[in-house]
Scaffold this motif. Structure first.
Motif, PDB file in Angstrom:
ATOM      1  N   ASN A  35       0.811  -1.186  -0.039  1.00 24.53           N
ATOM      2  CA  ASN A  35      -0.005  -0.035   0.026  1.00 24.53           C
ATOM      3  C   ASN A  35       0.997   1.254  -0.062  1.00 24.53           C
ATOM      4  OD1 ASN A  35      -1.791   2.155   0.787  1.00 24.53           O
ATOM      5  ND2 ASN A  35      -3.207   0.975   1.869  1.00 24.53           N
ATOM      6  N   THR A  36       1.167   1.854  -1.106  1.00 26.43           N
ATOM      7  CA  THR A  36       1.916   3.008  -1.217  1.00 26.43           C
ATOM      8  C   THR A  36       1.358   3.991  -0.456  1.00 26.43           C
ATOM      9  OG1 THR A  36       1.120   3.787  -3.165  1.00 26.43           O
ATOM     10  CG2 THR A  36       2.591   2.063  -3.431  1.00 26.43           C
ATOM     11  N   HIS A  37       0.245   4.425   0.032  1.00 25.75           N
ATOM     12  CA  HIS A  37      -0.279   5.736   0.804  1.00 25.75           C
ATOM     13  C   HIS A  37       0.684   5.236   2.252  1.00 25.75           C
ATOM     14  CE1 HIS A  37      -3.160   4.898  -2.292  1.00 25.75           C
ATOM     15  NE2 HIS A  37      -3.806   6.190  -2.041  1.00 25.75           N
ATOM     16  N   PRO A  38       0.871   6.564   2.854  1.00 28.52           N
ATOM     17  CA  PRO A  38       1.644   6.491   4.140  1.00 28.52           C
ATOM     18  C   PRO A  38       0.563   6.468   5.196  1.00 28.52           C
ATOM     19  CG  PRO A  38       1.440   8.929   3.203  1.00 28.52           C
ATOM     20  CD  PRO A  38       1.051   7.721   2.020  1.00 28.52           C
ATOM     21  N   VAL A  39       0.944   6.033   6.459  1.00 26.27           N
ATOM     22  CA  VAL A  39      -0.172   5.957   7.582  1.00 26.27           C
ATOM     23  C   VAL A  39      -0.334   7.444   7.849  1.00 26.27           C
ATOM     24  CG1 VAL A  39      -0.307   5.357   9.819  1.00 26.27           C
ATOM     25  CG2 VAL A  39       0.832   3.767   8.359  1.00 26.27           C
ATOM     26  N   PRO A  40      -1.721   7.603   8.054  1.00 22.88           N
ATOM     27  CA  PRO A  40      -2.029   9.131   8.378  1.00 22.88           C
ATOM     28  C   PRO A  40      -1.298   9.525   9.744  1.00 22.88           C
ATOM     29  CG  PRO A  40      -4.025   7.358   7.913  1.00 22.88           C
ATOM     30  CD  PRO A  40      -2.914   6.561   7.858  1.00 22.88           C
ATOM     31  N   SER A 222      -0.300  -6.022   6.176  1.00 24.73           N
ATOM     32  CA  SER A 222       0.697  -5.597   5.266  1.00 24.73           C
ATOM     33  C   SER A 222       0.082  -4.601   4.111  1.00 24.73           C
ATOM     34  CB  SER A 222       1.765  -6.504   4.464  1.00 24.73           C
ATOM     35  OG  SER A 222       2.578  -7.215   5.460  1.00 24.73           O
ATOM     36  N   LYS A 223      -1.082  -5.088   3.525  1.00 24.44           N
ATOM     37  CA  LYS A 223      -1.617  -4.575   2.271  1.00 24.44           C
ATOM     38  C   LYS A 223      -2.589  -3.330   2.536  1.00 24.44           C
ATOM     39  CE  LYS A 223       0.665  -7.943   0.410  1.00 24.44           C
ATOM     40  NZ  LYS A 223       1.972  -7.526  -0.243  1.00 24.44           N
ATOM     41  N   ALA A 230       5.758  -3.523   9.407  1.00 20.03           N
ATOM     42  CA  ALA A 230       5.498  -3.865  10.668  1.00 20.03           C
ATOM     43  C   ALA A 230       5.510  -5.341  10.792  1.00 20.03           C
ATOM     44  CB  ALA A 230       4.295  -3.272  11.431  1.00 20.03           C
ATOM     45  N   ARG A 231       5.377  -6.173   9.781  1.00 19.80           N
ATOM     46  CA  ARG A 231       5.273  -7.587   9.942  1.00 19.80           C
ATOM     47  C   ARG A 231       4.135  -8.225  10.678  1.00 19.80           C
ATOM     48  NH1 ARG A 231       5.530  -8.268   6.246  1.00 19.80           N
ATOM     49  NH2 ARG A 231       6.166 -10.341   5.969  1.00 19.80           N
ATOM     50  N   VAL A 232       2.940  -7.882  10.337  1.00 17.37           N
ATOM     51  CA  VAL A 232       1.821  -8.577  11.294  1.00 17.37           C
ATOM     52  C   VAL A 232       0.945  -9.422  10.328  1.00 17.37           C
ATOM     53  CG1 VAL A 232      -0.188  -8.114  13.050  1.00 17.37           C
ATOM     54  CG2 VAL A 232       2.096  -6.634  12.830  1.00 17.37           C
ATOM     55  N   GLY A 233       0.559 -10.551  10.621  1.00 18.20           N
ATOM     56  CA  GLY A 233      -0.393 -11.493   9.918  1.00 18.20           C
ATOM     57  C   GLY A 233      -1.074 -12.157  10.901  1.00 18.20           C
ATOM     58  N   ALA A 262       0.513  -3.076  16.313  1.00 22.12           N
ATOM     59  CA  ALA A 262      -0.773  -3.705  15.660  1.00 22.12           C
ATOM     60  C   ALA A 262      -1.767  -3.165  16.377  1.00 22.12           C
ATOM     61  CB  ALA A 262      -0.430  -5.090  15.698  1.00 22.12           C
ATOM     62  N   LEU A 263      -1.875  -3.157  17.706  1.00 20.02           N
ATOM     63  CA  LEU A 263      -3.209  -2.597  18.406  1.00 20.02           C
ATOM     64  C   LEU A 263      -3.388  -1.086  18.167  1.00 20.02           C
ATOM     65  CD1 LEU A 263      -2.583  -4.187  21.794  1.00 20.02           C
ATOM     66  CD2 LEU A 263      -4.485  -4.693  20.583  1.00 20.02           C
ATOM     67  N   GLY A 264      -2.291  -0.354  17.956  1.00 18.30           N
ATOM     68  CA  GLY A 264      -2.736   1.199  17.198  1.00 18.30           C
ATOM     69  C   GLY A 264      -3.257   1.097  16.027  1.00 18.30           C
ATOM     70  N   ALA A 265      -2.772   0.390  15.145  1.00 15.35           N
ATOM     71  CA  ALA A 265      -3.371   0.469  13.673  1.00 15.35           C
ATOM     72  C   ALA A 265      -4.929  -0.222  13.928  1.00 15.35           C
ATOM     73  CB  ALA A 265      -2.548  -0.456  12.716  1.00 15.35           C
ATOM     74  N   LEU A 266      -5.304  -1.141  14.528  1.00 11.49           N
ATOM     75  CA  LEU A 266      -6.476  -1.687  14.455  1.00 11.49           C
ATOM     76  C   LEU A 266      -7.544  -0.851  15.358  1.00 11.49           C
ATOM     77  CD1 LEU A 266      -5.598  -5.419  15.404  1.00 11.49           C
ATOM     78  CD2 LEU A 266      -6.899  -4.699  13.458  1.00 11.49           C
ATOM     79  N   ALA A 267      -6.972   0.204  16.181  1.00 11.40           N
ATOM     80  CA  ALA A 267      -7.827   1.010  16.919  1.00 11.40           C
ATOM     81  C   ALA A 267      -8.191   2.236  16.026  1.00 11.40           C
ATOM     82  CB  ALA A 267      -6.936   1.566  17.896  1.00 11.40           C
ATOM     83  N   HIS A 268      -7.453   2.290  14.785  1.00 17.18           N
ATOM     84  CA  HIS A 268      -8.012   3.254  13.768  1.00 17.18           C
ATOM     85  C   HIS A 268      -8.241   2.493  12.437  1.00 17.18           C
ATOM     86  CE1 HIS A 268      -6.555   6.627  16.114  1.00 17.18           C
ATOM     87  NE2 HIS A 268      -5.378   6.013  16.623  1.00 17.18           N
ATOM     88  N   SER A 269      -8.844   1.205  12.528  1.00 18.61           N
ATOM     89  CA  SER A 269      -9.267   0.603  11.128  1.00 18.61           C
ATOM     90  C   SER A 269     -10.109   1.367  10.147  1.00 18.61           C
ATOM     91  CB  SER A 269      -9.913  -0.653  11.648  1.00 18.61           C
ATOM     92  OG  SER A 269     -11.101  -0.570  12.315  1.00 18.61           O
ATOM     93  N   ASP A 270     -10.959   1.974  10.580  1.00 20.40           N
ATOM     94  CA  ASP A 270     -11.726   2.796   9.655  1.00 20.40           C
ATOM     95  C   ASP A 270     -10.965   3.671   8.801  1.00 20.40           C
ATOM     96  OD1 ASP A 270     -13.928   1.503  10.276  1.00 20.40           O
ATOM     97  OD2 ASP A 270     -14.710   2.992  11.626  1.00 20.40           O
TER      98      ASP A 270
END
Length: 374
Positions: A35-40, A222-223, A230-233, A262-270
């Motif tokens: 995903n070439t978009h950066p993390v917000p 990853s995608k 971050a390497r999370v599957g 990973a918890l931080g990313a999932l907390a902002h999944s939307d």
């Protein structure tokens, strides 16, 4: 200097090459389906804050069962899943490795449908599992009849289905998954690494889990989550399968830092997934404009497009690279693969390709092979 051939490695590893896509510093890298978009920025700030807290406790081992993370994955996936049905590891490749360590091994076999993700045979080799490459239908499709027939013919211990398929982008119907499960006596894995890029409302194999204790659905951050570094599957399966994977995982295999991120990313999944719609739009744009340029793009449910009609894939790859655009030669005759990037990146690729001139149209539209590059 000592060479690899001088070392007493396993006989079945001699002559093999490791997985590897070209890693080059270029203005436009569209070769490994990132995903070439950066993390917000606000999400990144929250992740950094969580990691900072985790760092203060890294003198202690992390939660071996990564309970909070499994609960978060279960909430994200929905479908009534619980933490007991979820497993995670350092990328979906490690998840798949755990599965092969638990259910594969010497004397056992893994069946896939080529061309498909090139890590499947490598993971099989690394775990001493036999790799069987069955064929696909025309245009890389995989019908229930074709898939079930291959399972009955080869009688594998494990079957893996890539949905959508990599490197072709081909969607996979749930009818095919059901047919494979009914024909198989062992484990059936559905690798849904690109599931978030499928059309809205397209059902996931997660809907098939109830009552199918041998069915496993693998995912990655990853995608769609732009979390490749971050390497999370993770996967969803029967709780007994999760118990089996505990037998082969390394102790404390998910670091406290990985869990916090990973918890931080999932907390902002939307917010993290808000970019998926734009990526789909660029993918669909690629299909349309590649056809206008005289190429033969294949139907894709992922974040990339495989296109045929390429006179000389290596020459086109090199010519694009000279123009600062990196895509992927996946080893399928007369085909190349390009990731859907941002609008700017997609434009740069299309303009560079247009500058090379139209293909001759002399190559066969359906040219394909059983090469299994990623």
């Amino acid at each position: 200097m000592t060479s690899l051939s001088d070392l007493p490695i396993r006989d079945d590893l001699r002559g093999r090459t490791p997985y590897g896509a070209p890693q080059k510093v270029v203005p436009v890298a569209l070769n490994v389906n990132e995903n070439t978009h950066p993390v917000p920025e606000d999400v990144a700030a929250d992740i950094v804050a969580r990691v900072a807290v985790a760092v203060t406790g890294v003198n202690r081992y992390p939660d071996r069962e990564f309970t909070e993370l499994r609960e978060a994955f279960a909430r994200y996936l929905g479908h009534g899943l619980t933490a007991e049905q979820v497993w995670a590891a350092n990328g979906s490749n490690e998840v798949l490795q755990h599965i092969l360590q638990a259910f594969g091994g010497p004397g056992r076999s893994l069946l896939g449908f080529a061309p498909t993700y090139s890590m499947y045979p490598l993971l099989a080799s690394g775990t001493g599992t036999g790799w069987i490459a069955a064929g696909r239908d025309a245009e890389f499709e995989l019908s229930p009849e074709t898939a079930a027939a291959a399972v009955r013919e080869h009688d594998p211990d494990i079957v893996i289905l890539c949905s959508p398929n990599n490197p072709t982008g081909t969607p996979l119907s749930l009818d095919t998954v059901e047919a494979v499960y009914a024909a198989a006596r062992g484990i059936v894995i559905v690798d849904e690494a690109y599931a978030e890029f499928m059309p809205e409302g397209e059902p996931s194999a997660l809907t098939l889990l109830p009552g199918r204790e041998r069915l496993l659905v693998s995912r990655t951050m990853s995608k769609a989550f732009a979390f490749a570094g971050a390497r999370v599957g993770y996967l969803a399966a029967d709780p007994a399968v999760v118990d089996a994977l505990r037998l082969v995982r390394l102790p404390y295999h998910l670091s406290a830092i990985t869990q916090a991120a990973a918890l931080g990313a999932l907390a902002h999944s939307d917010e993290m997934l808000a970019m998926v719609g734009e990526i789909r739009a660029q993918r669909d744009r690629l299909v349309v404009e590649l056809a206008e340029l005289g190429y033969l793009p294949h139907c894709s449910g992922s974040n990339f497009v495989l296109f045929g009609g390429v006179d000389d894939p290596h020459a086109v790859f090199e010519a694009l690279l000279e123009r600062g655009v990196l895509i992927r030669d996946v080893g399928i005759p007369h085909h190349l693969r390009v990731t859907a990037g941002t609008e700017t990146e997609t434009t740069a690729f299309l303009e560079a390709l247009r500058a090379l001139g139209r293909p001759s149209g002399a190559v066969p539209a359906g040219a394909q092979s059983v090469s299994s590059q990623s």
